[in-house]
Design an enzyme around this catalytic site. Structure first.
Site, short mmCIF file in Angstrom:
data_model
loop_
_atom_site.label_atom_id
_atom_site.label_comp_id
_atom_site.label_asym_id
_atom_site.label_seq_id
_atom_site.Cartn_x
_atom_site.Cartn_y
_atom_site.Cartn_z
N ASP A 29 -3.69 4.43 4.85
CA ASP A 29 -3.55 3.89 3.49
C ASP A 29 -4.76 4.20 2.61
O ASP A 29 -5.86 4.48 3.13
CB ASP A 29 -3.42 2.35 3.53
CG ASP A 29 -2.06 1.91 4.04
OD1 ASP A 29 -1.29 2.75 4.51
OD2 ASP A 29 -1.80 0.69 3.95
N HIS A 171 -6.94 3.47 7.62
CA HIS A 171 -7.32 3.85 6.26
C HIS A 171 -8.11 5.14 6.31
O HIS A 171 -8.99 5.27 7.16
CB HIS A 171 -8.16 2.75 5.61
CG HIS A 171 -7.42 1.47 5.46
ND1 HIS A 171 -7.25 0.60 6.50
CD2 HIS A 171 -6.77 0.93 4.39
CE1 HIS A 171 -6.52 -0.44 6.09
NE2 HIS A 171 -6.23 -0.26 4.82
NI NI Z 1 -4.35 -0.54 0.77
#
Ligand code: NI
Length: 219
Positions: A29, A171
């Site tokens: 993400d 991430h």
């Molecule tokens: Ni996010």
């Protein structure tokens, strides 16, 4: 002899079906992020793993080459809103702007028209569920890689909890995320897991992805 062969072929069959029952998806993400995403893409290519990237629209617009590279290298791209907002506290008009702006950017870059949505913070509301024109993909394994946790600790934690059909949240902007992602790939491969994109994972599991529905895993 015949009987023994049967036993062996049964064992072999079990092995094969067990192998197809060890599939997971790695998801990243908050990218693309220049100076971070490149190293991640390089590592994924070296290990021949395809992942799914849930992109922030404004960042994708600023770094189209990175997004193109993701597509060329076989990764799936999805939406993570235009400015990383909490959709769960918004009305329909506000939600539409965040999602449709992101959709347009990703369409222009990739030529594709269908994108999955990962709502930031995993936050949604009834309004969103009622109109959103795509499935929403959450996760079943949260690496919390953004907290500065040690990479080795993340790897151990994931290996301990991993199950067939899991969706792993990472991430591509975290400092220790790259080390952790590489470790997760090596260890899970060793455990017999195969990495698929979200679309591939749900297709393999024969689970249809429906607009407005939330998915935490492919089980
Ligand atoms: Ni996010």
């Amino acid at each position: 002899m015949g009987k023994q062969q049967d036993v062996f072929s049964d064992i072999l069959k079990d092995d094969i079906s067990e192998a197809s029952e060890r599939v997971v998806a790695l998801t990243f993400d908050d990218g693309p992020k220049i100076g971070k995403t490149e190293a991640l893409l390089k590592m994924l290519k070296e290990k021949n793993v395809q992942a799914t990237f849930f992109l922030i629209g404004a960042q994708a617009e600023a770094e189209p080459e990175l997004v193109k590279r993701m597509c060329i290298e076989g990764h799936q791209i999805g939406m993570h809103t235009y400015t990383h907002v909490d959709l769960g506290s918004m009305n329909e008009a506000e939600q539409r702007k965040e999602i449709e702006d992101t959709q347009k950017v990703l369409e222009n870059i990739s030529g594709k028209t269908q994108f999955l949505l990962r709502p930031p913070f995993g936050r949604i509301n009834d309004t969103l569920e009622a109109w959103v024109p795509c499935p929403m993909i959450l996760w079943s394994i949260d690496t919390r890689d953004w907290t500065g946790r040690d990479g080795g600790e993340i790897v151990l934690d994931v290996c301990e909890h991993i199950k067939d059909g899991d969706i792993i949240l990472m991430h591509d902007i975290s400092e220790n995320g790259l080390e952790a992602a590489a470790g997760i790939i090596d260890e899970l491969k060793w455990m017999g897991y195969t990495f698929l994109t979200i679309d591939q994972l749900f297709e393999l599991k024969k689970i249809p992805l429906e607009d407005g529905k939330v998915y935490h895993n492919a089980r």
